[in-house]
Motif scaffolding. Structure first.
Motif, mmCIF file in Angstrom:
data_model
loop_
_atom_site.group_PDB
_atom_site.id
_atom_site.type_symbol
_atom_site.label_atom_id
_atom_site.label_comp_id
_atom_site.label_asym_id
_atom_site.label_seq_id
_atom_site.Cartn_x
_atom_site.Cartn_y
_atom_site.Cartn_z
ATOM 1 N N ILE A 15 0.842 -1.203 0.000
ATOM 2 C CA ILE A 15 0.000 0.000 0.000
ATOM 3 C C ILE A 15 0.873 1.247 0.000
ATOM 4 O O ILE A 15 0.626 2.193 -0.760
ATOM 5 N N ASP A 16 1.904 1.256 0.830
ATOM 6 C CA ASP A 16 2.814 2.408 0.881
ATOM 7 C C ASP A 16 3.516 2.629 -0.457
ATOM 8 O O ASP A 16 3.613 3.761 -0.937
ATOM 9 N N ASP A 17 3.995 1.551 -1.069
ATOM 10 C CA ASP A 17 4.669 1.666 -2.365
ATOM 11 C C ASP A 17 3.721 2.192 -3.432
ATOM 12 O O ASP A 17 4.098 3.040 -4.241
ATOM 13 N N ALA A 18 2.505 1.702 -3.424
ATOM 14 C CA ALA A 18 1.515 2.155 -4.410
ATOM 15 C C ALA A 18 1.190 3.627 -4.206
ATOM 16 O O ALA A 18 1.032 4.377 -5.175
ATOM 17 N N LYS A 19 1.124 4.057 -2.960
ATOM 18 C CA LYS A 19 0.816 5.459 -2.672
ATOM 19 C C LYS A 19 1.887 6.372 -3.256
ATOM 20 O O LYS A 19 1.588 7.446 -3.779
ATOM 21 N N MET A 20 3.126 5.942 -3.186
ATOM 22 C CA MET A 20 4.227 6.780 -3.657
ATOM 23 C C MET A 20 4.397 6.742 -5.172
ATOM 24 O O MET A 20 4.976 7.652 -5.743
ATOM 25 N N GLY A 21 3.879 5.702 -5.841
ATOM 26 C CA GLY A 21 4.170 5.560 -7.250
ATOM 27 C C GLY A 21 2.993 5.589 -8.197
ATOM 28 O O GLY A 21 3.175 5.362 -9.383
ATOM 29 N N CYS A 22 1.806 5.865 -7.690
ATOM 30 C CA CYS A 22 0.622 5.796 -8.554
ATOM 31 C C CYS A 22 -0.234 7.043 -8.421
ATOM 32 O O CYS A 22 -0.242 7.695 -7.380
ATOM 33 N N ALA A 23 -0.977 7.314 -9.465
ATOM 34 C CA ALA A 23 -1.992 8.358 -9.396
ATOM 35 C C ALA A 23 -3.083 7.897 -8.428
ATOM 36 O O ALA A 23 -3.222 6.695 -8.171
ATOM 37 N N ASP A 24 -3.847 8.836 -7.900
ATOM 38 C CA ASP A 24 -4.846 8.518 -6.881
ATOM 39 C C ASP A 24 -5.818 7.417 -7.296
ATOM 40 O O ASP A 24 -6.088 6.501 -6.518
ATOM 41 N N LEU A 25 -6.359 7.496 -8.495
ATOM 42 C CA LEU A 25 -7.343 6.502 -8.932
ATOM 43 C C LEU A 25 -6.727 5.116 -9.010
ATOM 44 O O LEU A 25 -7.312 4.135 -8.538
ATOM 45 N N VAL A 26 -5.540 5.030 -9.563
ATOM 46 C CA VAL A 26 -4.846 3.747 -9.659
ATOM 47 C C VAL A 26 -4.511 3.243 -8.256
ATOM 48 O O VAL A 26 -4.659 2.050 -7.961
ATOM 49 N N PHE A 27 -4.076 4.135 -7.384
ATOM 50 C CA PHE A 27 -3.760 3.756 -6.009
ATOM 51 C C PHE A 27 -4.971 3.134 -5.324
ATOM 52 O O PHE A 27 -4.864 2.097 -4.665
ATOM 53 N N LYS A 28 -6.121 3.732 -5.494
ATOM 54 C CA LYS A 28 -7.336 3.210 -4.861
ATOM 55 C C LYS A 28 -7.692 1.837 -5.417
ATOM 56 O O LYS A 28 -8.082 0.939 -4.662
#
Length: 74
Positions: A15-28
């Motif tokens: 989750i932390d890695d995704a938060k740092m490397g993705c746009a908000d929609l993709v992160f969600k």
């Protein structure tokens, strides 16, 4: 450390890695996928903790500089 605790930690790191490397929609979307899979291997208590953690990260605003960098790399 029990295996499901290691899985819980790994899910938080994903989750932390995704938060740092993705746009908000993709992160969600990634968070929802992680939670969907984690539901089957974590205890109910761990899953609730992970869902709370994911929700907190979803509510955090992404730093402007990072948003700009992600947009330029598209």
């Amino acid at each position: 450390m029990p295996l499901n605790e290691q899985i819980f930690q790994a899910c938080k790191e994903l989750i932390d890695d995704a938060k740092m490397g993705c746009a908000d929609l993709v992160f969600k979307e990634i968070c929802l996928e992680i939670l969907s899979r984690a539901r089957h291997v974590l205890t109910e208590r761990q899953f609730k903790r992970l869902a709370t953690y994911a929700a907190q990260r979803m509510n955090e605003k992404m730093p402007f500089e990072l948003r700009e960098e992600i947009a330029m790399n598209r």
